[in-house]
Design a protein around this motif. Structure first.
Motif, short mmCIF file in Angstrom:
data_model
loop_
_atom_site.label_atom_id
_atom_site.label_comp_id
_atom_site.label_asym_id
_atom_site.label_seq_id
_atom_site.Cartn_x
_atom_site.Cartn_y
_atom_site.Cartn_z
N UNK A 70 10.83 6.28 5.45
CA UNK A 70 10.27 5.92 6.76
C UNK A 70 8.90 6.56 6.96
N UNK A 71 8.74 7.80 6.42
CA UNK A 71 7.44 8.47 6.55
C UNK A 71 6.37 7.70 5.80
N UNK A 72 6.73 7.19 4.59
CA UNK A 72 5.76 6.39 3.81
C UNK A 72 5.46 5.09 4.55
N UNK A 73 6.47 4.49 5.16
CA UNK A 73 6.25 3.26 5.92
C UNK A 73 5.26 3.52 7.06
N UNK A 74 5.44 4.65 7.78
CA UNK A 74 4.52 5.00 8.86
C UNK A 74 3.11 5.22 8.33
N UNK A 75 3.06 5.88 7.11
CA UNK A 75 1.75 6.13 6.52
C UNK A 75 1.02 4.82 6.24
N UNK A 76 1.74 3.89 5.58
CA UNK A 76 1.11 2.59 5.26
C UNK A 76 0.76 1.84 6.55
N UNK A 77 1.66 1.90 7.53
CA UNK A 77 1.40 1.21 8.79
C UNK A 77 0.22 1.77 9.53
N UNK A 78 0.00 3.11 9.44
CA UNK A 78 -1.10 3.75 10.17
C UNK A 78 -2.46 3.35 9.61
N UNK A 79 -2.47 2.73 8.43
CA UNK A 79 -3.76 2.35 7.82
C UNK A 79 -4.37 1.15 8.54
N UNK A 80 -3.48 0.34 9.15
CA UNK A 80 -3.97 -0.90 9.81
C UNK A 80 -4.79 -1.74 8.83
N UNK A 81 -4.23 -1.75 7.58
CA UNK A 81 -4.95 -2.43 6.50
C UNK A 81 -3.99 -3.39 5.84
N UNK A 82 -4.28 -4.73 5.95
CA UNK A 82 -3.37 -5.75 5.41
C UNK A 82 -3.32 -5.76 3.89
N UNK A 83 -4.26 -5.08 3.24
CA UNK A 83 -4.25 -5.05 1.77
C UNK A 83 -3.06 -4.26 1.22
N UNK A 84 -2.57 -3.30 1.97
CA UNK A 84 -1.52 -2.38 1.50
C UNK A 84 -0.14 -2.94 1.82
N UNK A 85 0.73 -3.05 0.78
CA UNK A 85 2.09 -3.54 0.92
C UNK A 85 3.06 -2.50 0.33
N UNK A 86 4.15 -2.20 1.06
CA UNK A 86 5.15 -1.22 0.61
C UNK A 86 6.44 -1.94 0.25
N UNK A 87 7.06 -1.57 -0.89
CA UNK A 87 8.33 -2.14 -1.33
C UNK A 87 9.24 -1.02 -1.85
N UNK A 88 10.54 -1.08 -1.47
CA UNK A 88 11.54 -0.07 -1.91
C UNK A 88 12.63 -0.79 -2.67
N UNK A 89 12.99 -0.33 -3.89
CA UNK A 89 14.02 -0.95 -4.73
C UNK A 89 15.09 0.10 -5.06
N UNK A 90 16.32 -0.37 -5.31
CA UNK A 90 17.41 0.52 -5.66
C UNK A 90 18.10 1.10 -4.44
N UNK A 91 19.03 2.02 -4.70
CA UNK A 91 19.79 2.64 -3.62
C UNK A 91 19.08 3.92 -3.20
N UNK A 92 18.46 3.90 -2.03
CA UNK A 92 17.72 5.10 -1.59
C UNK A 92 18.66 6.32 -1.47
#
Length: 623
Positions: free
Chosen positions: A492-514
């Motif tokens: 969730x912290x990484x999601x907030x980090x990517x979201x705080x960029x306000x930059x559509x170029x950056x995409x976050x993906x999570x695979x496997x069992x966290x």
């Protein structure tokens, strides 16, 4: 005649004092020692020379078993000395002589001079019986004189006198009467010089030899004087043997009177000899009594024959023949008994040897088993010591490696902290510093405004710049520690980090069992991703950026991929490594992770692989 009487019949009987039994008993009560054992062996040997058949075998057996004692070298020699002497007396002269020579020389090498002297005496007697040539007579007297020399070295007067009495016997056989008197007078002087010593027990033999020598010189008065003294001293020594000596003396006197044709005195002497012999028969062995009786019958035969009394001569000749046959039969029976005793002794000896061999074999097996056990124990101990050494060495190496790893980790943490401080300083200087400088410039400009409208315009320009400064402060703070990081976790912290960029170029993906990791490790992973994203945003000039978290079974993979100017960026990195990359490297090493960057014309791909085992506390070094 007198020499044969003394050496073969009387010597052994009268040389044994009654005190030997008491002395043996006293010696046995002493504390065990080599001296005590040797004394017992000597007493047993002395007792074997006692010719009483009812107890002689006891002392022979005692001598044999005593010779098996640990102090056995001396005892075995004495036992062999007796066996060799017995062998010679049984008729095996050559074999007995050969063994006597070997044992006597061995005793002499051990400085047992008195018993070596006894061996030489027996050897001289054997040579005298085997041969009568001049050369062998010289050999006999040599052995006797050698015995005297050895007894002088041993300073044992009794043995010395015994050796001298043998010399007197030898000269009597050779009818060298003057030599007898000379040699026996020397022995007499030694005896009289020490009347209280043991040598006085041999005095009767010296006196008897001198009496026989004077009788050979036809000096009857002197002969009778010495015979009487001999009877006196033999009574002091051993009263029961006085009869033995008296019978022999009267036999010799009868022969002397016969030669002088004094037949009445000869008959009278033989009559007294027969009386003593009748008394003696109950105290001596049948064989010895048979020999003496045969000699007496032959003396009567010769006396009657010389007087032409042929009927009586024939009668005594027949009696002598009958007695001789009986004596031979008794002698054969005696030899059979001796052989049977020797056979039994040998069987006992073989049993003893067999038992000793069995004991030695068992002891050898036990010792071998013990040695094998000891060897196995030593090998086991060495193996254990080797394992302990290897364990301690491995432990020491592990502790050293752990210490080095801790030191390295501490250095990496300090380096990461320094890099983080430098990055924060750079952010403050480059971003926030410029904004504040702009605000400061606008404030200064506002203070110099000439009108209210100009002041309002200046203040209006300050407001968006101050808002920008607030955004910069929040961004820096968010990079350092996102709000509620420990509660919301890494993803969730990484999601907030990517979201705080306000930059559509950056995409976050999570695979496997966290899965949740420890806060410290999640924070370091977060900062690695933050640094990678910051670098791409600042330098890559990318159109698309893909950030991925791949949760595997045993590891977590971070992937940041862009389509920017990767090749030129890689070249710039080779020329100069920035604070951000140093920060990433320090945190990757701290997590014991592996990372690699692949830069090309199509962009840049950064891969970080973090093992769970290290994150669980297992500091496994991965290269």
């Amino acid at each position: 005649m007198i020499a044969l009487l003394i050496t073969s019949s009387v010597h052994a009987q009268l040389s044994l004092p009654d005190s030997l039994y008491t002395l043996l008993k006293t010696t046995r009560q002493q504390s065990p020692s080599e001296q005590r054992q040797n004394k017992i062996l000597e007493l047993f040997f002395e007792l074997t020379t006692h010719r009483q058949p009812q107890d002689k075998h006891i002392w022979i057996d005692s001598l044999y078993y005593a010779s098996q004692h640990p102090y056995s070298r001396y005892g075995q020699l004495l036992c062999r000395l007796h066996q060799a002497d017995s062998l010679a007396q049984s008729g095996s002269f050559k074999q007995g002589y050969s063994q006597l020579l070997t044992v006597t020389q061995a005793l002499e090498r051990l400085h047992k001079v008195n018993y070596a002297a006894m061996g030489y005496l027996r050897m001289g007697a054997i040579v005298g019986k085997m041969h009568q040539t001049k050369r062998h007579r010289a050999e006999t007297i040599y052995y006797y004189r050698r015995a005297v020399e050895l007894t002088r070295q041993g300073q044992e007067l009794m043995h010395m006198v015994r050796a001298m009495s043998y010399i007197g016997d030898f000269y009597l056989e050779q009818k060298n009467y003057k030599a007898v008197i000379t040699s026996q007078q020397e022995a007499e002087q030694l005896i009289l010089a020490d009347k209280e010593g043991r040598a006085v027990r041999q005095y009767w033999a010296i006196l008897a030899n001198m009496g026989a020598a004077y009788l050979g010189l036809n000096k009857e008065a002197e002969a009778n004087t010495y015979f009487a003294k001999a009877m006196h001293y033999v009574g002091i020594t051993r009263a029961s043997q006085k009869i033995y000596l008296a019978q022999g003396i009267y036999s010799i006197l009868s022969e002397h009177y016969r030669k002088k044709k004094q037949y009445a005195l000869a008959h009278q002497s033989l009559h007294k000899s027969q009386q003593y012999l009748d008394t003696l028969k109950g105290t001596v062995s049948p064989a010895d009594a048979g020999k003496l009786q045969t000699d007496l019958y032959l003396a009567l035969y010769n006396l009657h024959k010389e007087q032409a009394n042929y009927q009586q001569a024939l009668r005594y000749h027949e009696l002598a023949q009958q007695q001789r046959n009986k004596w031979i039969t008794d002698e054969l029976d005696k030899e059979y008994e001796v052989l049977q005793q020797q056979y039994q002794t040998e069987q006992e000896k073989l049993k003893t040897i067999s038992l000793q061999k069995a004991i030695l074999q068992r002891e050898s097996q036990q010792e071998q088993q013990f040695n094998q056990f000891l060897l196995a124990l030593i090998v086991l101990l060495l193996i254990t010591m080797g394992l302990v050494y290897r364990f301690l060495k491995a432990k020491a190496q592990s502790q050293l490696a752990l210490s080095q790893l801790k030191q390295q980790t501490n250095r990496q943490v300090l380096a990461a902290q320094d890099a983080e401080r430098q990055r924060i300083a750079a952010d403050l200087h480059d971003d926030l510093g410029g904004v504040i400088a702009t605000i400061n410039h606008q404030i200064t400009k506002s203070l110099q405004a000439d009108s209210l409208q100009e002041l309002q315009r200046n203040l209006a320009t300050i407001k968006p710049v101050a808002a920008q400064a607030g955004d910069k402060i929040r961004s820096i703070a968010h990079n350092l520690m996102p709000p509620d990081f420990e509660r919301i976790g890494l993803i969730e912290s990484v999601q907030q980090l990517v979201g705080s960029l306000n930059d559509a170029r950056f995409q976050l993906a999570v695979f496997g069992a966290p899965r949740r990791l420890s806060p410290d490790f999640e924070l370091n992973i977060y900062r690695i991703l933050s640094e990678l994203i910051h670098n791409v945003q600042k330098h890559a000039q990318a159109s698309h950026v893909q950030v991925q978290l791949l949760f595997h079974t045993d590891s977590l993979t971070l992937l940041v991929e862009d389509d920017g100017i990767g090749n030129r960026l890689a070249n710039n990195h080779r020329e100069q490594t920035g604070i951000g990359l140093k920060n990433i490297s320090s945190r990757v090493n701290y997590l014991n992770a592996r990372w690699q960057t692949d830069a090309s014309e199509q962009g840049t791909t950064t891969l970080v692989e973090i093992p769970y085992e290290f994150l669980s506390g297992k500091y496994t070094h991965r290269r």
